[in-house]
Scaffold this motif. Structure first.
Motif, mmCIF file in Angstrom:
data_model
loop_
_atom_site.group_PDB
_atom_site.id
_atom_site.type_symbol
_atom_site.label_atom_id
_atom_site.label_comp_id
_atom_site.label_asym_id
_atom_site.label_seq_id
_atom_site.Cartn_x
_atom_site.Cartn_y
_atom_site.Cartn_z
ATOM 1 N N LEU A 37 9.632 -11.078 11.692
ATOM 2 C CA LEU A 37 8.815 -10.495 10.975
ATOM 3 C C LEU A 37 7.380 -11.060 10.674
ATOM 4 O O LEU A 37 7.340 -12.329 10.768
ATOM 5 C CB LEU A 37 9.379 -10.338 9.448
ATOM 6 N N TRP A 39 5.071 -12.091 8.047
ATOM 7 C CA TRP A 39 4.941 -12.305 6.790
ATOM 8 C C TRP A 39 3.647 -12.140 6.029
ATOM 9 O O TRP A 39 3.425 -12.093 4.786
ATOM 10 C CB TRP A 39 5.684 -13.551 6.288
ATOM 11 N N GLU A 41 1.669 -9.469 6.664
ATOM 12 C CA GLU A 41 1.296 -8.104 6.478
ATOM 13 C C GLU A 41 2.333 -7.392 5.651
ATOM 14 O O GLU A 41 3.550 -7.868 5.748
ATOM 15 C CB GLU A 41 1.058 -7.663 7.658
ATOM 16 N N VAL A 42 2.096 -6.492 4.799
ATOM 17 C CA VAL A 42 2.941 -5.677 3.941
ATOM 18 C C VAL A 42 3.303 -4.466 4.797
ATOM 19 O O VAL A 42 2.203 -3.951 5.356
ATOM 20 C CB VAL A 42 2.563 -5.690 2.616
ATOM 21 N N ASP A 43 4.220 -3.765 4.345
ATOM 22 C CA ASP A 43 4.407 -2.277 5.009
ATOM 23 C C ASP A 43 3.556 -1.122 4.225
ATOM 24 O O ASP A 43 3.082 -0.438 4.465
ATOM 25 C CB ASP A 43 5.946 -2.065 4.768
ATOM 26 N N SER A 57 -2.064 2.272 6.569
ATOM 27 C CA SER A 57 -2.454 1.141 6.052
ATOM 28 C C SER A 57 -3.882 0.651 5.650
ATOM 29 O O SER A 57 -3.990 0.311 4.357
ATOM 30 C CB SER A 57 -1.889 0.151 7.117
ATOM 31 N N THR A 139 4.930 -3.466 -0.806
ATOM 32 C CA THR A 139 6.395 -3.697 -0.456
ATOM 33 C C THR A 139 6.573 -4.126 1.150
ATOM 34 O O THR A 139 5.659 -3.828 1.853
ATOM 35 C CB THR A 139 7.102 -2.313 -0.371
ATOM 36 N N LYS A 140 7.426 -4.610 1.371
ATOM 37 C CA LYS A 140 8.090 -5.305 2.893
ATOM 38 C C LYS A 140 9.291 -4.844 2.910
ATOM 39 O O LYS A 140 10.175 -5.181 2.339
ATOM 40 C CB LYS A 140 7.626 -6.626 2.861
ATOM 41 N N ARG A 141 9.446 -3.912 4.036
ATOM 42 C CA ARG A 141 10.885 -3.460 4.327
ATOM 43 C C ARG A 141 11.497 -2.666 2.781
ATOM 44 O O ARG A 141 12.621 -2.746 2.715
ATOM 45 C CB ARG A 141 11.778 -4.382 4.917
ATOM 46 N N THR A 147 1.607 -10.125 -3.465
ATOM 47 C CA THR A 147 0.573 -10.202 -2.574
ATOM 48 C C THR A 147 -0.866 -10.774 -3.343
ATOM 49 O O THR A 147 -0.934 -10.868 -4.550
ATOM 50 C CB THR A 147 -0.068 -8.874 -1.993
#
Length: 158
Positions: A37, A39, A41-43, A57, A139-141, A147
């Motif tokens: 992953l 870490w 960057e965020v989704d 994005s 959010t991430k996953r 953030t």
């Protein structure tokens, strides 16, 4: 014939190890996923209500940044500060958005001239952050995460 049968049996028993499958534990899978992953960057970026439907994005990040900047500038402009000499400088605000969508100032990089001319700038920015409208967290996953954004705030006064 018995010798051939004995050799075939020996080969059969020793070659069974090649068909054995290795079981992978959930800890190993989690460890591998964690290493892969990114870490940094965020989704999905944090968003105000009007930015939630932006899916790309870069556009989502720009929408959030522009809304925060315009809100800050409107709040600072309403203060109508008085300065003794012209200012044209940039301060950097590190804005932290919690996993619950609560904004806070993490830190600031402010030039001493700005502080000298506008001694209440930190207070004003803090009030601006406290009164931001509802923010949906990044959010991430699918999991809300914390953030931090480095936001330039251009100070121009004459």
């Amino acid at each position: 014939m018995k010798k051939i049968l004995l050799i075939i049996c020996l080969l059969a028993f020793t070659s069974c190890d090649y068909f054995e499958k290795r079981k992978i534990s959930s800890e190993e899978i989690l460890s591998e996923e964690t290493r892969e992953l990114n870490w940094h960057e965020v989704d999905q970026y944090p968003a105000f209500e009007e930015c939630r439907n932006v899916m790309e994005s870069k556009a989502a990040k720009a929408c959030f940044g522009n809304k925060v900047a315009s809100y800050f500038y409107a709040r600072l402009e309403a203060k109508q500060p008085v300065v003794t000499e012209a200012l044209d400088d940039t301060l950097y605000l590190y804005l932290r958005i919690s996993e619950k969508g609560i904004p806070a100032i993490d830190s600031m990089e402010v030039d001493s001239l700005i502080v000298q001319q506008l001694p209440e700038i930190r207070t004003w920015l803090g009030q601006s952050v406290d009164s931001l409208p509802k923010i949906y967290p990044a959010t991430k996953r699918g999991i809300p995460v914390i953030t931090t954004f480095k936001m330039p705030v251009v100070i121009k006064a004459e």
